[in-house]
Design an enzyme around this catalytic site. Structure first.
Site, PDB file in Angstrom:
ATOM      1  N   LYS A 188       0.982  -1.238  -0.163  1.00 17.05           N
ATOM      2  CA  LYS A 188      -0.007  -0.387   0.144  1.00 17.05           C
ATOM      3  C   LYS A 188       1.353   1.221  -0.067  1.00 17.05           C
ATOM      4  O   LYS A 188       0.724   2.130  -0.593  1.00 17.05           O
ATOM      5  CB  LYS A 188      -1.058   0.216   1.342  1.00 17.05           C
ATOM      6  CG  LYS A 188      -1.475   1.406   1.666  1.00 17.05           C
ATOM      7  CD  LYS A 188      -2.648   1.209   2.947  1.00 17.05           C
ATOM      8  CE  LYS A 188      -1.268   1.729   4.118  1.00 17.05           C
ATOM      9  NZ  LYS A 188      -1.761   2.993   4.821  1.00 17.05           N
ATOM     10  N   ASN A 189       2.000   1.336   1.054  1.00 15.72           N
ATOM     11  CA  ASN A 189       2.617   2.339   0.903  1.00 15.72           C
ATOM     12  C   ASN A 189       3.379   2.473  -0.420  1.00 15.72           C
ATOM     13  O   ASN A 189       4.470   3.731  -0.782  1.00 15.72           O
ATOM     14  CB  ASN A 189       3.199   2.717   2.098  1.00 15.72           C
ATOM     15  CG  ASN A 189       2.406   2.543   3.265  1.00 15.72           C
ATOM     16  OD1 ASN A 189       1.626   2.954   3.066  1.00 15.72           O
ATOM     17  ND2 ASN A 189       3.035   2.840   4.617  1.00 15.72           N
TER      18      ASN A 189
ATOM     19  N   ARG B 135      -4.367  11.338   4.811  1.00 14.93           N
ATOM     20  CA  ARG B 135      -2.837  11.556   5.160  1.00 14.93           C
ATOM     21  C   ARG B 135      -2.106  11.690   3.309  1.00 14.93           C
ATOM     22  O   ARG B 135      -0.974  12.092   3.211  1.00 14.93           O
ATOM     23  CB  ARG B 135      -2.788  11.414   5.878  1.00 14.93           C
ATOM     24  CG  ARG B 135      -2.729  12.405   6.920  1.00 14.93           C
ATOM     25  CD  ARG B 135      -1.535  11.813   7.832  1.00 14.93           C
ATOM     26  NE  ARG B 135      -0.432  12.953   8.002  1.00 14.93           N
ATOM     27  CZ  ARG B 135       0.968  12.776   6.844  1.00 14.93           C
ATOM     28  NH1 ARG B 135       0.444  11.508   6.539  1.00 14.93           N
ATOM     29  NH2 ARG B 135       1.874  13.640   6.711  1.00 14.93           N
TER      30      ARG B 135
ATOM     31  N   CYS C 241      -4.904  12.977  13.002  1.00 15.34           N
ATOM     32  CA  CYS C 241      -5.199  11.523  12.834  1.00 15.34           C
ATOM     33  C   CYS C 241      -5.106  11.132  14.132  1.00 15.34           C
ATOM     34  O   CYS C 241      -4.149  12.030  14.889  1.00 15.34           O
ATOM     35  CB  CYS C 241      -4.969  10.797  11.503  1.00 15.34           C
ATOM     36  SG  CYS C 241      -3.009   9.937  12.431  1.00 15.34           S
TER      37      CYS C 241
ATOM     38  N   ARG D  23       0.715  14.721  13.493  1.00 13.72           N
ATOM     39  CA  ARG D  23       1.006  14.554  11.506  1.00 13.72           C
ATOM     40  C   ARG D  23       1.183  15.610  10.309  1.00 13.72           C
ATOM     41  O   ARG D  23       0.482  15.945   9.565  1.00 13.72           O
ATOM     42  CB  ARG D  23       0.640  13.834  10.350  1.00 13.72           C
ATOM     43  CG  ARG D  23      -0.452  12.776  11.981  1.00 13.72           C
ATOM     44  CD  ARG D  23       0.535  11.226  11.032  1.00 13.72           C
ATOM     45  NE  ARG D  23       1.339  10.588  10.342  1.00 13.72           N
ATOM     46  CZ  ARG D  23       0.383   9.541   9.575  1.00 13.72           C
ATOM     47  NH1 ARG D  23      -0.724   9.820   9.916  1.00 13.72           N
ATOM     48  NH2 ARG D  23       0.935   9.104   8.331  1.00 13.72           N
ATOM     49  N   PRO D  24       2.545  16.579  11.230  1.00 13.15           N
ATOM     50  CA  PRO D  24       2.506  17.471  10.396  1.00 13.15           C
ATOM     51  C   PRO D  24       3.292  17.515   8.921  1.00 13.15           C
ATOM     52  O   PRO D  24       4.388  16.675   8.903  1.00 13.15           O
ATOM     53  CB  PRO D  24       3.849  18.628  11.297  1.00 13.15           C
ATOM     54  CG  PRO D  24       4.617  16.861  12.053  1.00 13.15           C
ATOM     55  CD  PRO D  24       3.302  15.835  12.064  1.00 13.15           C
ATOM     56  N   ILE D  25       3.415  18.794   8.251  1.00 17.30           N
ATOM     57  CA  ILE D  25       4.510  18.303   6.831  1.00 17.30           C
ATOM     58  C   ILE D  25       5.102  19.816   6.729  1.00 17.30           C
ATOM     59  O   ILE D  25       5.785  20.037   5.655  1.00 17.30           O
ATOM     60  CB  ILE D  25       3.135  18.398   6.048  1.00 17.30           C
ATOM     61  CG1 ILE D  25       2.575  19.863   5.538  1.00 17.30           C
ATOM     62  CG2 ILE D  25       2.091  17.289   5.209  1.00 17.30           C
ATOM     63  CD1 ILE D  25       1.647  20.216   4.283  1.00 17.30           C
TER      64      ILE D  25
ATOM     65  N   LEU E  74       8.315  19.354   6.437  1.00 15.36           N
ATOM     66  CA  LEU E  74       9.525  18.480   6.080  1.00 15.36           C
ATOM     67  C   LEU E  74       9.430  19.084   5.047  1.00 15.36           C
ATOM     68  O   LEU E  74      10.192  19.301   3.989  1.00 15.36           O
ATOM     69  CB  LEU E  74      10.215  18.045   6.714  1.00 15.36           C
ATOM     70  CG  LEU E  74      10.844  18.015   8.394  1.00 15.36           C
ATOM     71  CD1 LEU E  74      10.685  15.841   8.679  1.00 15.36           C
ATOM     72  CD2 LEU E  74      11.677  18.485   8.410  1.00 15.36           C
TER      73      LEU E  74
ATOM     74  N   ASP F 236       4.958   0.631  11.747  1.00 13.15           N
ATOM     75  CA  ASP F 236       3.761  -0.324  11.684  1.00 13.15           C
ATOM     76  C   ASP F 236       3.317  -1.207  11.419  1.00 13.15           C
ATOM     77  O   ASP F 236       2.404  -2.131  11.602  1.00 13.15           O
ATOM     78  CB  ASP F 236       3.420   0.032   9.478  1.00 13.15           C
ATOM     79  CG  ASP F 236       3.409   1.565   9.487  1.00 13.15           C
ATOM     80  OD1 ASP F 236       3.914   1.686   8.425  1.00 13.15           O
ATOM     81  OD2 ASP F 236       3.346   2.641  11.128  1.00 13.15           O
TER      82      ASP F 236
ATOM     83  N   ILE G  27       8.523   7.157  16.844  1.00  9.18           N
ATOM     84  CA  ILE G  27       7.982   7.270  15.563  1.00  9.18           C
ATOM     85  C   ILE G  27       6.554   8.479  15.289  1.00  9.18           C
ATOM     86  O   ILE G  27       6.904   9.321  15.078  1.00  9.18           O
ATOM     87  CB  ILE G  27       7.799   6.846  14.658  1.00  9.18           C
ATOM     88  CG1 ILE G  27       8.934   5.767  14.415  1.00  9.18           C
ATOM     89  CG2 ILE G  27       7.194   7.488  12.933  1.00  9.18           C
ATOM     90  CD1 ILE G  27      10.533   6.731  13.702  1.00  9.18           C
TER      91      ILE G  27
ATOM     92  N   ARG H  29      -8.461  -0.280   4.688  1.00 14.39           N
ATOM     93  CA  ARG H  29      -7.424   0.630   4.137  1.00 14.39           C
ATOM     94  C   ARG H  29      -6.065   0.194   3.593  1.00 14.39           C
ATOM     95  O   ARG H  29      -5.732   0.477   2.933  1.00 14.39           O
ATOM     96  CB  ARG H  29      -7.340   2.023   5.365  1.00 14.39           C
ATOM     97  CG  ARG H  29      -8.450   2.623   5.634  1.00 14.39           C
ATOM     98  CD  ARG H  29      -8.261   4.180   6.133  1.00 14.39           C
ATOM     99  NE  ARG H  29      -6.686   4.665   5.868  1.00 14.39           N
ATOM    100  CZ  ARG H  29      -5.913   4.929   6.123  1.00 14.39           C
ATOM    101  NH1 ARG H  29      -6.588   5.391   7.318  1.00 14.39           N
ATOM    102  NH2 ARG H  29      -5.113   5.686   5.884  1.00 14.39           N
TER     103      ARG H  29
END
Ligand code: EPZ
Length: 420
Positions: A22-23, A91, A115, A120-122, A124, A306, A328, A398
């Site tokens: 998925k990732n 996300r 979430c 979950r910042p962005i 970077l 995960d 993490i 998902r």
């Protein structure tokens, strides 16, 4: 809303085929936006996250067909930027930003927001875009990146938890069409980043160093279509390996990449699980009693966050004390209270969960929260005596293709029911 009804206590036996990752699928689908030519992607898992990303690409103007595990994406003309409120709903779709910036020199998406597992910042991602010359503005819950020209540069993308997977993916994709050379230091080393770089190079990009903390991208004028097969899902494979150990069964995991799973397989062996490699297959079974182990999640090639919840479920069965530390994400222990409902004895101390394992679990209704926490509840239900009902199973759908079908094939007494 659907639930999974599990009658526990059956050792899992037989073979399970692992789906595509998925990732890897999500950023590679986004990468198809970088060219007007058609891209063909094979071994795509039929997941709600993948179908949702296909909707987003469609919404942007790309034509997308998805049949029997193969995606065909043709982004001949994509919408100028528009409001993609959709990003908030998943996300992972933040990774459309890099390709849009690369191809259109502008992108506007709704801020993904947090979430259940963290903020979950962005920051970077945006730092990388700015280093390429983009101007960033944030207003009304949207973030916009625009640039007259994108110019390659050197940048450091390390954050408080090490690297950023989708941040590395986003910047790498934008940099493929920048002028000059980009060097990303403290890049994410995950196999999914390597798979994305392989796809981008097949499209004509010039990327070296993927899989190492330093990735170099030499910009090109344009990219062309390409065909690609996704790597297998190492998190799904780890989940079935742990389920085999938790139910004291013996499962042959087919189509996985053991070389993507060293940290997990090593930890399982330390816990008394037998992992035998037979060619490309992994045969997982328990060798007698489970032993308690300590786990700390780290960026790749460390133990993956995960798989933290699934490992915790297993450790509730290992007599003794296991300490599970999450480095993490800031709040990835949603599964602890639900595991407690099945009889697990777990105390949270800051970033660590102290698992006092060895008491048998007994079935109960539990609530899924995030994708991997839900998988942990399924594993615990498979091992528990009696019946467990895992509610809100949409979380699981998902990221796990046909999880109840695959588990039934292994002998599990599990069925999907409509929640009354
Ligand atoms: C990817 O998320 C995965 N998702 C996640 O899998 C996975 O848990 C995560 O990587 C870590 O391995 C996809 O690939 C779709 P990050 P991503 O950016 O890229 C902080 C699943 O279950 N950070 O590597 O969003 C962040 O807060 C999902 O399949 C910043 O501080 O994760 C976190 O603490 C869940 N600033 C850490 O870095 C940023 O700009 C790692 O996040 C970006 C991230």
């Amino acid at each position: 809303m659907e639930s999974l009804l599990i009658k526990g206590g059956v050792p899992l036996e037989g073979e399970v085929w692992i789906s595509g990752a998925k990732n890897a699928a999500l950023p590679i689908m986004a990468a198809a936006l970088l060219t007007p030519e058609p891209c063909i992607i094979h071994r795509v898992p039929n997941l709600s996250d993948v179908r949702f990303m296909a909707q987003i690409l469609n919404w942007l103007g790309a034509s997308v067909t998805f049949k029997d595990g193969t995606l065909r994406i043709e982004a001949r003309k994509i919408k100028g930027y528009g409001d993609y409120d959709l990003v908030r709903k998943m996300r992972g779709s933040i990774c459309i930003m890099g390709p849009l910036l690369g191809r259109l020199k502008r992108a506007r998406v709704s801020l993904p927001g947090g979430c259940v597992i963290g903020a979950r910042p962005i920051n970077l991602h945006l730092k990388g875009f700015e280093a390429l010359g983009a101007k960033i503005t944030i207003e009304g819950g949207y973030v916009q990146a625009s640039a007259r020209r994108l110019v390659g540069s050197a940048m450091f993308l390390g954050g408080r938890a090490g690297s950023t997977v989708l941040g590395t993916a986003n910047v790498m994709m934008a940099a493929t069409l920048a002028e000059g050379v980009t060097v990303i230091e403290s890049a994410a080393c995950e196999p999914e980043i390597v798979d994305l770089a392989k796809f981008l190079n097949a499209m004509g990009a010039k990327i070296t160093g993927a899989g190492s903390p330093t990735i170099t991208i030499t910009g090109v004028k344009e990219l062309h279509g390409a065909e690609h097969e996704l790597i297998p899902d190492r998190i799904e494979a780890a989940t079935y390996a742990i389920a085999a150990a938790a139910t004291d069964g013996e499962v042959t995991i087919k189509g996985a990449r053991a070389d993507h799973m060293h940290a997990v397989l090593d930890k399982l062996e330390e816990a008394g699980v037998s992992v035998v490699r037979r060619g490309p297959d992994l045969i997982v079974s328990r060798k007698g009693r489970l032993r308690p182990v300590d786990v700390t999640t780290l960026p790749y090639a460390g133990f993956p966050t995960d798989v933290q919840a699934q490992m915790m479920a297993l450790m509730t069965l290992a007599p003794g004390i296991s300490i599970i530390t999450e480095r993490i994400f800031e709040s990835r222990f949603m599964h602890v209270s639900e595991l407690a409902r099945l009889g697990a004895d777990i105390e949270i101390e800051g970033p660590s969960a102290i698992v006092k394992g060895g008491r048998p679990l007994s079935g109960a209704p539990v609530m899924a929260s995030d994708l991997r926490a839900s998988a942990a509840l399924v594993i615990a239900g498979l091992a528990a005596r009696g019946t467990t009902q895992v509610n809100r199973v949409y979380h699981i759908d998902r990221g796990y293709e046909n999880i109840d079908g695959k588990l039934r094939q292994l002998g599990a007494r599990i069925q999907r029911i409509e929640d009354t």
